[in-house]
Scaffold this motif. Structure first.
Motif, PDB file in Angstrom:
ATOM      1  N   MET A   1       0.796  -1.371  -0.160  1.00 33.15           N
ATOM      2  CA  MET A   1      -0.144  -0.197  -0.072  1.00 33.15           C
ATOM      3  C   MET A   1       0.809   1.283  -0.078  1.00 33.15           C
ATOM      4  O   MET A   1       1.825   1.448   0.861  1.00 33.15           O
ATOM      5  CB  MET A   1      -0.914  -0.055   1.312  1.00 33.15           C
ATOM      6  N   THR A   2       0.668   2.164  -0.988  1.00 28.90           N
ATOM      7  CA  THR A   2       1.211   3.355  -1.127  1.00 28.90           C
ATOM      8  C   THR A   2       0.859   4.326   0.164  1.00 28.90           C
ATOM      9  O   THR A   2      -0.371   4.446   0.473  1.00 28.90           O
ATOM     10  CB  THR A   2       1.075   4.132  -2.308  1.00 28.90           C
ATOM     11  N   GLU A   3       1.706   5.023   0.955  1.00 34.71           N
ATOM     12  CA  GLU A   3       1.619   5.755   2.057  1.00 34.71           C
ATOM     13  C   GLU A   3       1.373   7.218   1.716  1.00 34.71           C
ATOM     14  O   GLU A   3       2.294   7.875   1.351  1.00 34.71           O
ATOM     15  CB  GLU A   3       2.730   5.653   3.172  1.00 34.71           C
ATOM     16  N   LEU A   4      -0.052   7.492   1.250  1.00 35.71           N
ATOM     17  CA  LEU A   4      -0.194   8.930   0.921  1.00 35.71           C
ATOM     18  C   LEU A   4      -0.390   9.956   2.115  1.00 35.71           C
ATOM     19  O   LEU A   4      -0.630   9.425   3.478  1.00 35.71           O
ATOM     20  CB  LEU A   4      -1.399   8.916   0.156  1.00 35.71           C
ATOM     21  N   PRO A   5       0.125  11.148   2.079  1.00 35.46           N
ATOM     22  CA  PRO A   5      -0.341  12.130   3.044  1.00 35.46           C
ATOM     23  C   PRO A   5      -1.749  12.410   3.161  1.00 35.46           C
ATOM     24  O   PRO A   5      -2.499  11.946   1.991  1.00 35.46           O
ATOM     25  CB  PRO A   5       0.659  13.390   2.550  1.00 35.46           C
ATOM     26  N   PHE A   6      -2.097  12.915   3.906  1.00 38.71           N
ATOM     27  CA  PHE A   6      -3.393  13.476   4.191  1.00 38.71           C
ATOM     28  C   PHE A   6      -3.764  15.035   4.079  1.00 38.71           C
ATOM     29  O   PHE A   6      -3.016  15.589   4.775  1.00 38.71           O
ATOM     30  CB  PHE A   6      -4.219  13.156   5.711  1.00 38.71           C
ATOM     31  N   LEU A  72      -4.162   5.974   9.576  1.00 38.99           N
ATOM     32  CA  LEU A  72      -5.192   5.837   8.512  1.00 38.99           C
ATOM     33  C   LEU A  72      -6.556   5.052   9.316  1.00 38.99           C
ATOM     34  O   LEU A  72      -7.421   5.373   8.852  1.00 38.99           O
ATOM     35  CB  LEU A  72      -4.491   4.892   7.176  1.00 38.99           C
ATOM     36  N   ALA A  73      -6.297   4.216   9.944  1.00 37.92           N
ATOM     37  CA  ALA A  73      -7.273   3.570  10.637  1.00 37.92           C
ATOM     38  C   ALA A  73      -8.014   4.422  11.467  1.00 37.92           C
ATOM     39  O   ALA A  73      -9.434   4.634  11.730  1.00 37.92           O
ATOM     40  CB  ALA A  73      -6.905   2.017  11.599  1.00 37.92           C
ATOM     41  N   ALA A  74      -7.285   5.350  12.472  1.00 34.81           N
ATOM     42  CA  ALA A  74      -8.090   6.282  13.267  1.00 34.81           C
ATOM     43  C   ALA A  74      -8.669   7.331  12.476  1.00 34.81           C
ATOM     44  O   ALA A  74     -10.144   7.691  12.798  1.00 34.81           O
ATOM     45  CB  ALA A  74      -6.940   6.981  14.247  1.00 34.81           C
ATOM     46  N   LEU A  75      -8.277   7.828  11.365  1.00 39.30           N
ATOM     47  CA  LEU A  75      -8.805   8.908  10.640  1.00 39.30           C
ATOM     48  C   LEU A  75     -10.188   8.379   9.898  1.00 39.30           C
ATOM     49  O   LEU A  75     -11.203   8.936   9.765  1.00 39.30           O
ATOM     50  CB  LEU A  75      -8.055   9.840   9.539  1.00 39.30           C
ATOM     51  N   ASP A  76      -9.962   7.060   9.460  1.00 46.42           N
ATOM     52  CA  ASP A  76     -11.007   6.557   8.590  1.00 46.42           C
ATOM     53  C   ASP A  76     -12.150   6.258   9.888  1.00 46.42           C
ATOM     54  O   ASP A  76     -13.337   6.305   9.356  1.00 46.42           O
ATOM     55  CB  ASP A  76     -10.542   5.158   7.809  1.00 46.42           C
ATOM     56  N   GLY A  81     -17.384   7.887  10.707  1.00 43.04           N
ATOM     57  CA  GLY A  81     -18.513   8.175  11.581  1.00 43.04           C
ATOM     58  C   GLY A  81     -19.192   9.640  11.609  1.00 43.04           C
ATOM     59  O   GLY A  81     -20.245   9.857  12.144  1.00 43.04           O
ATOM     60  N   ALA A  82     -18.388  10.647  10.988  1.00 45.88           N
ATOM     61  CA  ALA A  82     -18.932  12.012  10.851  1.00 45.88           C
ATOM     62  C   ALA A  82     -19.603  12.214   9.522  1.00 45.88           C
ATOM     63  O   ALA A  82     -19.588  13.416   9.142  1.00 45.88           O
ATOM     64  CB  ALA A  82     -17.837  12.773  11.338  1.00 45.88           C
ATOM     65  N   GLY A  83     -19.691  11.274   8.724  1.00 50.67           N
ATOM     66  CA  GLY A  83     -20.224  11.577   7.281  1.00 50.67           C
ATOM     67  C   GLY A  83     -19.253  11.931   6.236  1.00 50.67           C
ATOM     68  O   GLY A  83     -19.617  12.634   5.241  1.00 50.67           O
ATOM     69  N   TYR A  84     -18.054  11.257   6.323  1.00 50.15           N
ATOM     70  CA  TYR A  84     -17.150  11.536   5.217  1.00 50.15           C
ATOM     71  C   TYR A  84     -16.753  10.349   4.519  1.00 50.15           C
ATOM     72  O   TYR A  84     -16.913   9.136   5.007  1.00 50.15           O
ATOM     73  CB  TYR A  84     -15.860  12.155   5.864  1.00 50.15           C
ATOM     74  N   GLU A  85     -16.385  10.487   3.232  1.00 51.45           N
ATOM     75  CA  GLU A  85     -15.474   9.206   2.687  1.00 51.45           C
ATOM     76  C   GLU A  85     -14.097   9.462   2.154  1.00 51.45           C
ATOM     77  O   GLU A  85     -13.918  10.565   1.658  1.00 51.45           O
ATOM     78  CB  GLU A  85     -16.485   8.668   1.604  1.00 51.45           C
ATOM     79  N   ARG A  86     -13.174   8.792   2.390  1.00 55.29           N
ATOM     80  CA  ARG A  86     -11.811   9.127   1.705  1.00 55.29           C
ATOM     81  C   ARG A  86     -11.624   9.030   0.197  1.00 55.29           C
ATOM     82  O   ARG A  86     -12.219   7.946  -0.331  1.00 55.29           O
ATOM     83  CB  ARG A  86     -10.908   8.179   2.353  1.00 55.29           C
ATOM     84  N   ALA A  87     -10.865   9.929  -0.264  1.00 50.75           N
ATOM     85  CA  ALA A  87     -10.597   9.637  -1.835  1.00 50.75           C
ATOM     86  C   ALA A  87      -9.121  10.040  -2.163  1.00 50.75           C
ATOM     87  O   ALA A  87      -8.728  11.358  -1.393  1.00 50.75           O
ATOM     88  CB  ALA A  87     -11.932  10.620  -2.676  1.00 50.75           C
ATOM     89  N   GLU A  88      -8.665   9.615  -3.164  1.00 47.45           N
ATOM     90  CA  GLU A  88      -7.184  10.085  -3.595  1.00 47.45           C
ATOM     91  C   GLU A  88      -7.316  11.429  -4.505  1.00 47.45           C
ATOM     92  O   GLU A  88      -8.087  11.354  -5.448  1.00 47.45           O
ATOM     93  CB  GLU A  88      -6.645   9.210  -4.252  1.00 47.45           C
ATOM     94  N   ALA A 102      -2.551  12.769  -2.529  1.00 49.74           N
ATOM     95  CA  ALA A 102      -2.998  12.780  -0.842  1.00 49.74           C
ATOM     96  C   ALA A 102      -4.462  12.277  -0.692  1.00 49.74           C
ATOM     97  O   ALA A 102      -5.361  12.147  -1.632  1.00 49.74           O
ATOM     98  CB  ALA A 102      -3.013  14.045  -0.288  1.00 49.74           C
ATOM     99  N   TRP A 103      -4.677  11.823   0.229  1.00 50.20           N
ATOM    100  CA  TRP A 103      -6.018  11.198   0.818  1.00 50.20           C
ATOM    101  C   TRP A 103      -6.912  12.672   1.360  1.00 50.20           C
ATOM    102  O   TRP A 103      -6.337  13.473   1.975  1.00 50.20           O
ATOM    103  CB  TRP A 103      -6.131  10.392   1.976  1.00 50.20           C
TER     104      TRP A 103
END
Length: 131
Positions: A1-6, A72-76, A81-88, A102-103
């Motif tokens: 897995m590529t480690e992208l910044p946030f 990554l797990a904590a932010l996901d 839980g707050a109504g977001y989805e992650r995208a690159e 970035a994520w």
């Protein structure tokens, strides 16, 4: 897995109330950045990014060595839980103008959000910095 910044643009930015709770001690770098192709809306104490014709101010956060998986797990978990989805997405780092993959956490479809934050900077909207 590529480690992208946030790319963070609200309560996770340095100096905001969720930064220390989730990011303190887990980052190697936090740098001002801009996300194009998105609009920023006010939410219930935090903002929502939504794809659109705009620019959002934020910070590019790079995980410290060995912290990526946990971060990554904590932010996901908190963002999901707050109504977001992650995208690159490409984000421009301000110090050198470089586009960096970035994520980014966007509002999930159907999430109710408030008024548009003109200028795309949650910090410049005024109001309190704590929930």
């Amino acid at each position: 897995m590529t480690e992208l910044p946030f790319f963070v643009y609200g309560t996770l930015r340095p100096g905001e109330y969720n930064h220390d709770r989730f990011l303190l001690g887990r980052t190697a770098a936090e740098e001002p950045a801009r996300l194009s192709g998105a609009l920023l809306y006010d939410g219930p104490g935090y903002p929502y990014a939504v794809p659109g014709e705009g620019l959002i101010a934020g910070d590019l956060v790079t995980a410290a060595p060995g912290e990526y998986g946990a971060l990554l797990a904590a932010l996901d978990q908190v963002e999901g839980g707050a109504g977001y989805e992650r995208a690159e997405r490409p984000v421009v780092r301000l110090r050198d103008g470089e586009a960096v993959r970035a994520w980014v956490y966007f509002a999930t479809p159907g999430t109710p959000y408030g008024p548009l934050i003109g200028g795309g900077d949650w910090r410049a909207r005024g109001g309190p910095r704590t929930p």
